[in-house]
Enzyme design. Structure first.
Site, short mmCIF file in Angstrom:
data_model
loop_
_atom_site.label_atom_id
_atom_site.label_comp_id
_atom_site.label_asym_id
_atom_site.label_seq_id
_atom_site.Cartn_x
_atom_site.Cartn_y
_atom_site.Cartn_z
CG HIS A 1 -1.91 1.09 1.30
ND1 HIS A 1 -3.26 0.85 1.44
CD2 HIS A 1 -1.79 2.43 1.21
CE1 HIS A 1 -3.92 1.99 1.45
NE2 HIS A 1 -3.04 2.98 1.30
CG HIS B 1 -7.64 4.30 1.23
ND1 HIS B 1 -7.20 3.73 0.07
CD2 HIS B 1 -6.58 5.00 1.73
CE1 HIS B 1 -5.93 4.07 -0.13
NE2 HIS B 1 -5.54 4.85 0.86
CD GLU C 1 -6.32 6.89 6.07
OE1 GLU C 1 -6.78 6.84 4.91
OE2 GLU C 1 -5.16 7.27 6.32
CG ASP D 1 -0.92 5.29 3.56
OD1 ASP D 1 -1.36 5.29 2.40
OD2 ASP D 1 -1.57 5.75 4.53
CG HIS E 1 -1.33 6.87 -1.62
ND1 HIS E 1 -2.62 7.00 -2.11
CD2 HIS E 1 -1.44 6.17 -0.46
CE1 HIS E 1 -3.47 6.41 -1.27
NE2 HIS E 1 -2.77 5.90 -0.27
CD GLN F 1 -7.13 11.07 -1.31
OE1 GLN F 1 -5.98 10.66 -1.43
NE2 GLN F 1 -7.84 10.90 -0.22
FE FE2 Z 1 -3.52 5.08 1.62
#
Ligand code: FE2
Length: 424
Positions: free
Chosen positions: A55, A208, A211, A307, A57, A150
């Site tokens: 995971h 996701h 979170e 992440d 980005h 997102q």
């Molecule tokens: Fe993430």
């Protein structure tokens, strides 16, 4: 003549040689006879399957401070900053930053990466850039791309259409962000939409999910229920699920039963979770990490990811997988030998399982992808945050690092009682 011969490495606790021919592991055992184009003295170091990044980005990586730093340190300010920064994205910008990070990771023994890429962009610019990068790095890095909305599937104008278009263009995995949708109902609808698209394009799901520290964020139960109903558990990953750390124990116990039946995978991101969560608390401050230890104790597969590396959500990081493992040991109270070894597995085998990788592991006949770590075992690898000294991809040495050596008063010293497996 072997392609590569590793002498004296530790595999599953045994001191063995590993011979490689035609990009595959030809033989594992003590004292292998024969010559090789290249022979490496492992000096008792741990030989492990490669690290797996489950995971990250890559579209936002290496942008920290641009256009401004994240002052509140929250997930939500990070999303605002990214929303500004992404208006200036170009193909070259995305490719050069993402490739730089992949090179850092490969140098540290990561040979498989699952990246999320923001697809709440009418141009899908970052997605197209990363699809191009996936091809160009294919010789040395196995990249999976998650279409990640997102700013929402239900809440962002045209979010569902953009997500589906991303799958048509070649994204490998369906992403989502139900806790960020405007309402609970929109969040539930977004989970259902993600599963619908995943089934239509026959791709795994990695959302996701929850979170947040908000104990009222309960989309994990929706995901697990969808996975169970469709019998899709092994193709489903719930990322973050930090709210699970804030649920009361009665609800958590009920939820655990559903999760166990669903057989979905989990990804926690300990460095980021402990940094971004707890920001709305005064004291005591919550750790903001999902119940890694309890999930593992219940036989569920948990992986650990980086992440973010140097972006609006986290200004630090190097992409070294021992860092999230090290943080998990602390933040999740996993300090027994078995638990520390489990944390190592969460950045290797467990992460490989979450990504659905085939042909992973140190086995005769398997592909010769492995790393040498400057430690005798998994415990020491994490304790010392040990250097990965050698990275082998398809039998080819692609990275080498000399570990630091220190002397004190003219004598060599290292924080390793008994000098166990110092490698030499
Ligand atoms: Fe993430």
């Amino acid at each position: 003549m072997y392609q590569l011969l590793i002498r004296g490495a530790r595999v599953d606790g045994d001191l063995v040689d590993v011979a490689v021919a035609d990009g595959r592991i030809a033989e594992i055992g003590p004292g292998i006879a024969g010559a090789a184009e290249r022979e490496v003295q492992a000096g008792g170091r741990l030989l492990s399957p490669p690290f797996v990044e489950p995971h990250i980005h890559l579209d936002s990586t290496l942008t920290a401070g641009d256009p401004r730093p994240n002052r509140s340190g929250t997930l939500f300010e990070g999303i605002e900053i990214w929303s500004e920064r992404k208006r200036r994205l170009t193909r070259e910008d995305v490719i050069s930053r993402a490739e730089e990070l992949l090179r850092w990771q490969a140098a540290q023994g990561v040979l498989h990466v699952r990246t999320h890429v923001d697809v709440t962009d009418p141009e899908l610019l970052a997605l197209e850039a990363l699809l191009e990068l996936k091809e160009s790095v294919g010789d040395w890095m196995d990249l999976q791309i998650v279409a990640f909305p997102q700013e929402g599937v239900s809440s962002y104008p045209g979010g569902a259409e953009l997500l589906e278009e991303a799958l048509r263009l070649g994204a490998d995995v369906v992403g989502g962000i139900p806790h960020y949708e405007h309402t609970r109902e929109m969040g539930v609808a977004s989970v259902e939409e993600c599963f619908r698209i995943a089934e239509k394009y026959d791709r795994p799901v990695d959302l996701h999910c929850d979170e947040t520290d908000d104990p009222g964020s309960r989309f994990l139960e929706v995901m697990a229920s969808e996975a169970l109903r469709r019998d899709w558990g092994p193709r489903v990953t719930a990322s973050h699920t930090t709210a699970f750390g804030s649920y009361d124990d009665a609800y958590a116990a009920k939820l655990m039963g559903l999760l166990t039946r669903s057989r979905i995978h989990f990804v926690a991101n300990p460095l980021i979770n402990i940094t971004l969560q707890g920001r709305f608390d005064s004291y005591p401050k919550r750790r903001g990490i999902t119940r890694v230890k309890e999930l593992w104790q219940n036989g569920l597969n948990v992986a650990l990811g980086s992440d973010n590396v140097m972006d609006p959500w986290y200004p630090l990081g190097t992409g070294n997988m021992l860092q999230p493992a090290h943080m998990a040991v602390h933040a999740c109270h996993m300090t027994s030998r078995e638990e520390v070894e489990a944390c190592f597995s969460m950045v290797t085998r467990g992460a490989a399982d979450a990504l659905g990788l085939q042909d992973y592991g140190i086995v005769e006949g398997g592909s010769a992808d492995f790393v040498l770590v400057d430690a005798p075992d998994e415990w020491e690898a994490i304790r010392r945050l040990a250097t990965t000294t050698l990275v082998v991809k398809s039998g080819r040495v692609i990275a080498e690092t000399s570990p630091a050596r220190t002397s004190l008063f003219g004598e060599s010293i290292e924080p390793a009682p008994g000098g166990a497996g110092s490698g030499g």
